[in-house]
Structure formats: C-alpha cells, structure tokens
Motif scaffolding. Structure first.
Motif, PDB file in Angstrom:
ATOM      1  N   THR A 126       0.848  -1.208   0.000  1.00 43.41           N
ATOM      2  CA  THR A 126       0.000   0.000   0.000  1.00 43.41           C
ATOM      3  C   THR A 126       0.880   1.255   0.000  1.00 43.41           C
ATOM      4  O   THR A 126       1.452   1.611  -1.015  1.00 43.41           O
ATOM      5  CB  THR A 126      -0.958  -0.027   1.211  1.00 43.41           C
ATOM      6  N   GLY A 127       1.015   1.906   1.170  1.00 40.42           N
ATOM      7  CA  GLY A 127       1.828   3.119   1.227  1.00 40.42           C
ATOM      8  C   GLY A 127       3.265   2.886   0.834  1.00 40.42           C
ATOM      9  O   GLY A 127       3.908   3.765   0.238  1.00 40.42           O
ATOM     10  N   GLY A 128       3.792   1.702   1.144  1.00 40.55           N
ATOM     11  CA  GLY A 128       5.170   1.387   0.793  1.00 40.55           C
ATOM     12  C   GLY A 128       5.388   1.394  -0.712  1.00 40.55           C
ATOM     13  O   GLY A 128       6.438   1.836  -1.194  1.00 40.55           O
ATOM     14  N   THR A 129       4.405   0.901  -1.469  1.00 45.47           N
ATOM     15  CA  THR A 129       4.509   0.914  -2.927  1.00 45.47           C
ATOM     16  C   THR A 129       4.593   2.345  -3.457  1.00 45.47           C
ATOM     17  O   THR A 129       5.412   2.655  -4.330  1.00 45.47           O
ATOM     18  CB  THR A 129       3.302   0.204  -3.559  1.00 45.47           C
ATOM     19  N   VAL A 130       3.747   3.211  -2.907  1.00 40.72           N
ATOM     20  CA  VAL A 130       3.706   4.596  -3.390  1.00 40.72           C
ATOM     21  C   VAL A 130       4.971   5.356  -3.005  1.00 40.72           C
ATOM     22  O   VAL A 130       5.612   5.999  -3.842  1.00 40.72           O
ATOM     23  CB  VAL A 130       2.456   5.321  -2.856  1.00 40.72           C
ATOM     24  N   LEU A 131       5.362   5.270  -1.711  1.00 39.37           N
ATOM     25  CA  LEU A 131       6.481   6.084  -1.225  1.00 39.37           C
ATOM     26  C   LEU A 131       7.839   5.555  -1.671  1.00 39.37           C
ATOM     27  O   LEU A 131       8.737   6.337  -2.005  1.00 39.37           O
ATOM     28  CB  LEU A 131       6.445   6.173   0.303  1.00 39.37           C
ATOM     29  N   PHE A 132       8.009   4.249  -1.703  1.00 35.08           N
ATOM     30  CA  PHE A 132       9.336   3.684  -1.975  1.00 35.08           C
ATOM     31  C   PHE A 132       9.532   3.242  -3.423  1.00 35.08           C
ATOM     32  O   PHE A 132      10.665   3.059  -3.859  1.00 35.08           O
ATOM     33  CB  PHE A 132       9.602   2.506  -1.036  1.00 35.08           C
ATOM     34  N   SER A 133       8.450   3.048  -4.170  1.00 33.32           N
ATOM     35  CA  SER A 133       8.585   2.612  -5.563  1.00 33.32           C
ATOM     36  C   SER A 133       8.161   3.697  -6.558  1.00 33.32           C
ATOM     37  O   SER A 133       8.897   4.008  -7.502  1.00 33.32           O
ATOM     38  CB  SER A 133       7.748   1.343  -5.806  1.00 33.32           C
ATOM     39  N   LEU A 134       6.968   4.268  -6.354  1.00 37.22           N
ATOM     40  CA  LEU A 134       6.431   5.218  -7.325  1.00 37.22           C
ATOM     41  C   LEU A 134       7.027   6.619  -7.165  1.00 37.22           C
ATOM     42  O   LEU A 134       7.519   7.205  -8.135  1.00 37.22           O
ATOM     43  CB  LEU A 134       4.905   5.276  -7.209  1.00 37.22           C
ATOM     44  N   LEU A 135       6.991   7.179  -5.958  1.00 35.71           N
ATOM     45  CA  LEU A 135       7.418   8.564  -5.772  1.00 35.71           C
ATOM     46  C   LEU A 135       8.895   8.802  -6.077  1.00 35.71           C
ATOM     47  O   LEU A 135       9.241   9.879  -6.592  1.00 35.71           O
ATOM     48  CB  LEU A 135       7.088   9.036  -4.346  1.00 35.71           C
ATOM     49  N   PRO A 136       9.811   7.858  -5.804  1.00 38.09           N
ATOM     50  CA  PRO A 136      11.201   8.100  -6.245  1.00 38.09           C
ATOM     51  C   PRO A 136      11.323   8.283  -7.753  1.00 38.09           C
ATOM     52  O   PRO A 136      12.090   9.131  -8.221  1.00 38.09           O
ATOM     53  CB  PRO A 136      11.930   6.823  -5.772  1.00 38.09           C
ATOM     54  N   THR A 137      10.559   7.488  -8.516  1.00 38.80           N
ATOM     55  CA  THR A 137      10.568   7.649  -9.967  1.00 38.80           C
ATOM     56  C   THR A 137       9.980   8.998 -10.363  1.00 38.80           C
ATOM     57  O   THR A 137      10.542   9.724 -11.198  1.00 38.80           O
ATOM     58  CB  THR A 137       9.775   6.514 -10.636  1.00 38.80           C
ATOM     59  N   LEU A 138       8.837   9.354  -9.759  1.00 36.78           N
ATOM     60  CA  LEU A 138       8.196  10.629 -10.079  1.00 36.78           C
ATOM     61  C   LEU A 138       9.074  11.807  -9.670  1.00 36.78           C
ATOM     62  O   LEU A 138       9.114  12.829 -10.370  1.00 36.78           O
ATOM     63  CB  LEU A 138       6.832  10.719  -9.398  1.00 36.78           C
ATOM     64  N   PHE A 139       9.775  11.696  -8.545  1.00 41.10           N
ATOM     65  CA  PHE A 139      10.667  12.767  -8.091  1.00 41.10           C
ATOM     66  C   PHE A 139      11.689  13.104  -9.173  1.00 41.10           C
ATOM     67  O   PHE A 139      11.896  14.269  -9.538  1.00 41.10           O
ATOM     68  CB  PHE A 139      11.389  12.343  -6.808  1.00 41.10           C
ATOM     69  N   ALA A 140      12.324  12.070  -9.703  1.00 40.54           N
ATOM     70  CA  ALA A 140      13.356  12.282 -10.709  1.00 40.54           C
ATOM     71  C   ALA A 140      12.768  12.735 -12.043  1.00 40.54           C
ATOM     72  O   ALA A 140      13.299  13.646 -12.695  1.00 40.54           O
ATOM     73  CB  ALA A 140      14.163  10.995 -10.894  1.00 40.54           C
ATOM     74  N   GLY A 334      -3.194   7.341  -4.159  1.00 35.29           N
ATOM     75  CA  GLY A 334      -2.598   6.052  -4.483  1.00 35.29           C
ATOM     76  C   GLY A 334      -2.644   5.095  -3.312  1.00 35.29           C
ATOM     77  O   GLY A 334      -2.977   3.909  -3.472  1.00 35.29           O
ATOM     78  N   THR A 335      -2.334   5.597  -2.121  1.00 35.09           N
ATOM     79  CA  THR A 335      -2.366   4.744  -0.931  1.00 35.09           C
ATOM     80  C   THR A 335      -3.781   4.268  -0.633  1.00 35.09           C
ATOM     81  O   THR A 335      -4.003   3.079  -0.338  1.00 35.09           O
ATOM     82  CB  THR A 335      -1.798   5.503   0.280  1.00 35.09           C
ATOM     83  N   LEU A 336      -4.750   5.166  -0.704  1.00 35.48           N
ATOM     84  CA  LEU A 336      -6.144   4.776  -0.449  1.00 35.48           C
ATOM     85  C   LEU A 336      -6.612   3.702  -1.428  1.00 35.48           C
ATOM     86  O   LEU A 336      -7.251   2.714  -1.031  1.00 35.48           O
ATOM     87  CB  LEU A 336      -7.056   6.006  -0.550  1.00 35.48           C
ATOM     88  N   ALA A 337      -6.294   3.881  -2.701  1.00 41.13           N
ATOM     89  CA  ALA A 337      -6.721   2.907  -3.715  1.00 41.13           C
ATOM     90  C   ALA A 337      -6.085   1.541  -3.467  1.00 41.13           C
ATOM     91  O   ALA A 337      -6.743   0.502  -3.595  1.00 41.13           O
ATOM     92  CB  ALA A 337      -6.364   3.417  -5.110  1.00 41.13           C
ATOM     93  N   LEU A 338      -4.801   1.534  -3.110  1.00 41.40           N
ATOM     94  CA  LEU A 338      -4.111   0.269  -2.873  1.00 41.40           C
ATOM     95  C   LEU A 338      -4.596  -0.406  -1.592  1.00 41.40           C
ATOM     96  O   LEU A 338      -4.613  -1.642  -1.499  1.00 41.40           O
ATOM     97  CB  LEU A 338      -2.603   0.499  -2.815  1.00 41.40           C
ATOM     98  N   ILE A 339      -5.007   0.370  -0.599  1.00 36.62           N
ATOM     99  CA  ILE A 339      -5.589  -0.209   0.621  1.00 36.62           C
ATOM    100  C   ILE A 339      -6.871  -0.964   0.280  1.00 36.62           C
ATOM    101  O   ILE A 339      -7.088  -2.100   0.715  1.00 36.62           O
ATOM    102  CB  ILE A 339      -5.865   0.896   1.670  1.00 36.62           C
ATOM    103  N   VAL A 340      -7.717  -0.323  -0.521  1.00 32.77           N
ATOM    104  CA  VAL A 340      -8.977  -0.970  -0.928  1.00 32.77           C
ATOM    105  C   VAL A 340      -8.688  -2.227  -1.746  1.00 32.77           C
ATOM    106  O   VAL A 340      -9.315  -3.278  -1.534  1.00 32.77           O
ATOM    107  CB  VAL A 340      -9.848   0.018  -1.746  1.00 32.77           C
ATOM    108  N   ALA A 341      -7.729  -2.145  -2.666  1.00 33.19           N
ATOM    109  CA  ALA A 341      -7.418  -3.285  -3.537  1.00 33.19           C
ATOM    110  C   ALA A 341      -6.790  -4.439  -2.778  1.00 33.19           C
ATOM    111  O   ALA A 341      -7.060  -5.613  -3.073  1.00 33.19           O
ATOM    112  CB  ALA A 341      -6.482  -2.847  -4.659  1.00 33.19           C
ATOM    113  N   THR A 342      -5.961  -4.121  -1.776  1.00 31.29           N
ATOM    114  CA  THR A 342      -5.197  -5.157  -1.081  1.00 31.29           C
ATOM    115  C   THR A 342      -5.965  -5.788   0.068  1.00 31.29           C
ATOM    116  O   THR A 342      -5.887  -7.012   0.283  1.00 31.29           O
ATOM    117  CB  THR A 342      -3.880  -4.558  -0.537  1.00 31.29           C
ATOM    118  N   TYR A 343      -6.729  -5.006   0.806  1.00 29.38           N
ATOM    119  CA  TYR A 343      -7.311  -5.493   2.057  1.00 29.38           C
ATOM    120  C   TYR A 343      -8.832  -5.645   2.031  1.00 29.38           C
ATOM    121  O   TYR A 343      -9.435  -5.952   3.055  1.00 29.38           O
ATOM    122  CB  TYR A 343      -6.906  -4.575   3.217  1.00 29.38           C
TER     123      TYR A 343
END
Length: 452
Positions: A126-140, A334-343
């Motif tokens: 959930t949040g880990g996917t957004v903060l550690f995978s997606l946002l580093p790519t978007l930052f750059a 992104g985190t909210l959507a992944l929470i719904v999808a995962t849990y």
C-alpha cells in the motif's frame, strides 16, 4: 536592409529549430539503453534515482509535509511571500478538498516512512509501494521533465504541429493539431510526461477543459518499457510486438469513441479563463500552406523567449508545481486505492458482473479473469500479478493488454490527473475507466483470438 532581414529570419528559425529538436530527442525519441527501449529523459531520471538511492523517500516525505504546512498556513495566516506571488498563491491557497488531500498525503508519507500506525497503511503493498517505488521515480522524472519542458512548450514546436495536424486531430479525436505533440510524447515516451505537458498547455489557455480532459484520459498511456514489464509479468514477453500493436489498436479505438460520449462529450468547451472555444483560430489564412503558416507561428513564438533566465525560472516553477502540487495527491489517492485493492474484496465483487461478458466473448477461465478487470483502477500492475495464476495464454494476453488500455489507475495516472490543473474529478475518472474497459475489451479479445 534585405540582408539584415534575412539574417534575422535565419536566426529566428534556428531559435525555433534547435531547442525544439532537443526537446523532441529528450522527450519523444525511443532509444535502446541497458537492454530495453526508453527515452533520454527517463535515462536522466534513472541516473538521478540511482545516485540519490534510498534518500529519495525522505526527500519526498519532507516535500509533502512542507507542502501541507504551507497549504495550512496559506488558509489560516497572512504569509507575505505567498500573498505577493501569483504562483505561490495558486500553489498553496487551494480549496478545502485539496487541503485535506495534502494533509492526508503528509500523514500517509510520515506513517509509511517511520512504519508507525496500522500496517495496512504503510505495508509494502500500500503506502510502501507509493512512497518507496512510485514517488522516487516521479521525483526524478518531475525534476528533469519540469526543467526541460519549456523546450517543447516555448520555442514554437506546438505551433508548427498545430498547423500541420489540425485536419487530422480535429475530425478524428476532436482535438487541436498542437495536441499531436502531447499524444506522441505520451505514446512514445511516458504518460506522466503527457499529463505534465497537457496540464501546462491548459493552464496557458491553449486547450479547453474538454480538450485537456480528452488528452489526459485518452493518450496518457504507460511507456513502452513498462508495457514490456507487464507482458513479461504474465510470461508472454516473447509476444511483445503483437501485444503492443494490440494495445495501440485498442487505444486508438477508445480515443476515437471516448470524446463523443459522456462524460467527456459533456464537459465545458471553454478555456481556463472561461472564454469559449474558437476553432476558427486554427484556420490556415489565405496565401499560406499548413507548413508555411506553422513556420510563421513557430518563429514568432520562439522570438518571444527572453533568454536563459526566463527558461530556468519557468522550468523551476514547473518542478515546484509538480513536487508540491502533484506528489501529495499521488501519495494520498494512491495509498487509499491500494488499501482498498489489497485489504478488501471490493474489486473482486465489482468484477463479478463481467463474468457473463467474458463468457459471451468465450474467454477461457472467465471467473478468474473477472477478478482482474477492475482492480487495475487501483494500480495497473495488479491485474498482471493476479493473472500469473491463470493457465490460458490467451486470457493472460487479454488481461495484460486491457490493463494498459484502461489507462486510468490511481497509483499514478489517476493521482497525477487529480493533482494537475486538468479539470477531471474522481467520478469522471471512475466512469472513464469503466467505459474504456467496455470499449477496449472486445477489441483486445478479437485480436487475441486472431493471434492464438
């Protein structure tokens, strides 16, 4: 006199051509690199991401928290540097919905970084996917794309393409000719860049609300590289060429149909300042060809540039707008959507009505495939992950192609659209996602049956 005019014209043409060609190379030219196909901007972004490494989530958390603080301050206090700047006012003095979304994004980012609070918020799914995978790519990507975007916007390239492609884009896609650059940047480069380009053009009054929404929700597909990741995830990497051709055909069908039906067809055809659309402005004046008229407009646009300082200021504002205006929304939504999808089983329940349609289309393992149909709204990668347990290659092919042509997914494109100035709401994105699914699914199944 004639010589001086000729010299001026030559210098003006070079001022148009050189920056524009550099922009085309950086943003729209696929090249082989590291065993895959990508674009130079992505290579630069990847290099920065590797250089900064694990520090980027900390940087992004700081930016997101700082954004929420300035947003609260702008709503509750009289901050001089915000009030005196139109740019900072528009960046921080947002409506209550965006204020709450930015605060939520800051809370999610801090909880995920520190791994505090309920695990379902900060887990790697959930949040880990957004903060550690997606946002580093978007930052750059945001840094380089934001700084260098003026190469595409400010030196006449869009004016040239506008004159050349109006007679194609307007009747087929109901879009101005200049949008062809946005569409090409999305398809050949990355949907993220397409959204950034579209949002800036809308803010500057070149697109109407309807046109900006059409471009953002019809052409902002993922990169060729990520498409290869998707088809490889379902163990069909050897079929990439027919797979990507299928995505192109289904995507073009959707791009032709979607602007002609609600909700896109009912959106206001007015500019950001409320002025109505004026298609007559795209007419080629008598005595000009599309090429000569496009050249005239491009040279005049390039001549308006005031030097490197303006270029850097414009690019810097783009970067701040993306880091502080878009990233918090991506973190929150992104985190909210992944929470719904995962849990929760919500997306599985929503997919059940598709079972009869899949059976009507004679798709093998229809019940299993139905669980992947709508979960892509949370994240485009999820359908291909679920599809790995399906035995039928045809079904896995269909799921992989559909997940790309659905286009709207909240962990990136959806969050970017909501965070941008493009006038689409969550309700619009949900309807558009569903309609794209209904439109592209039969096309993909038909092509898949011809291939297998």
């Amino acid at each position: 006199m004639i010589a001086s005019i000729r010299k001026y014209l030559q210098s003006s043409i070079l001022l148009f051509l050189v920056p524009s060609l550099i922009g085309v190379v950086l943003f729209m030219t696929p090249i082989p690199y590291g065993g895959e196909i990508t674009i130079p901007i992505a290579i630069l972004a990847g290099g920065l991401k590797t250089f900064l490494g694990d520090s980027i989530p900390y940087i992004m958390t700081f930016i997101i928290v700082l954004t929420s603080i300035f947003t609260i301050a702008a709503k509750t206090m009289d901050i001089a540097f915000i009030k005196k700047s139109a740019f900072f006012t528009s960046l921080f003095d947002v409506n209550i919905a965006w204020t709450l979304a930015r605060i939520l994004g800051a809370v999610f980012a801090v909880m995920t970084l520190a791994k505090i609070g309920p695990e379902w918020i900060w887990s790697e799914d959930t949040g880990g996917t957004v903060l550690f995978s997606l946002l580093p790519t978007l930052f750059a990507v945001f840094l380089f794309a934001g700084l260098l975007l003026p190469l595409l916007l400010n030196f006449g390239l869009l004016e040239m393409f506008g004159a050349l492609f109006t007679k194609i884009m307007r009747p087929i896609f109901k879009l101005p000719g200049r949008s062809s650059v946005n569409c090409a940047a999305s398809w050949l480069g990355d949907g993220t860049i397409g959204i950034l380009l579209t949002s800036k053009q809308y803010e500057e009054g070149f697109y109407t609300k309807r046109e900006a929404a059409i471009i953002g929700t019809s052409f902002s597909v993922v990169s060729i590289t990520f498409s290869l990741v998707i088809i490889s995830q379902v163990n069909l990497g050897h079929m990439f060429i027919p797979y990507y051709l299928t995505v192109l055909i289904a995507g073009l069908v959707a791009a032709i149909i979607m602007p002609r039906i609600p909700p896109l067809s009912r959106m206001e055809d007015t500019h950001i300042d409320g002025t109505p659309a004026n298609e007559d402005s795209e007419m080629i004046p008598e005595g000009y060809t599309p090429f000569t008229w496009g050249t005239k407009l491009a040279v005049e646009r390039a001549a308006q540039n005031k030097g490197m300082k303006e270029f850097l200021v414009d690019g810097g504002r783009n970067v701040l707008d993306l880091w502080m205006g878009v990233a918090p929304i991506v973190m929150a939504m992104g985190t909210l959507a992944l929470i719904v999808a995962t849990y929760t089983p919500v997306f599985q329940w929503l997919g059940m009505p598709f079972i009869p349609l899949l059976e009507l289309l004679q798709l093998p393992e229809a019940a299993e495939a139905s669980q992947t149909i709508l979960i892509g709204f949370a994240d485009m990668f999820l359908p291909s992950v679920l599809a790995t347990g399906i035995e039928s290659e045809l079904t896995r092919f269909v799921i992989a192609a559909l997940s790309v042509t659905q286009l709207i997914y909240m962990s990136e494109v959806g969050g970017l659209l909501l965070g941008s100035k493009i006038p689409v709401k969550m309700k619009d994105l949900m309807i558009i996602f569903l309609l794209r699914t209904i439109i592209t699914l039969p096309v993909i199944v038909l092509i898949a049956n011809l291939i297998f």
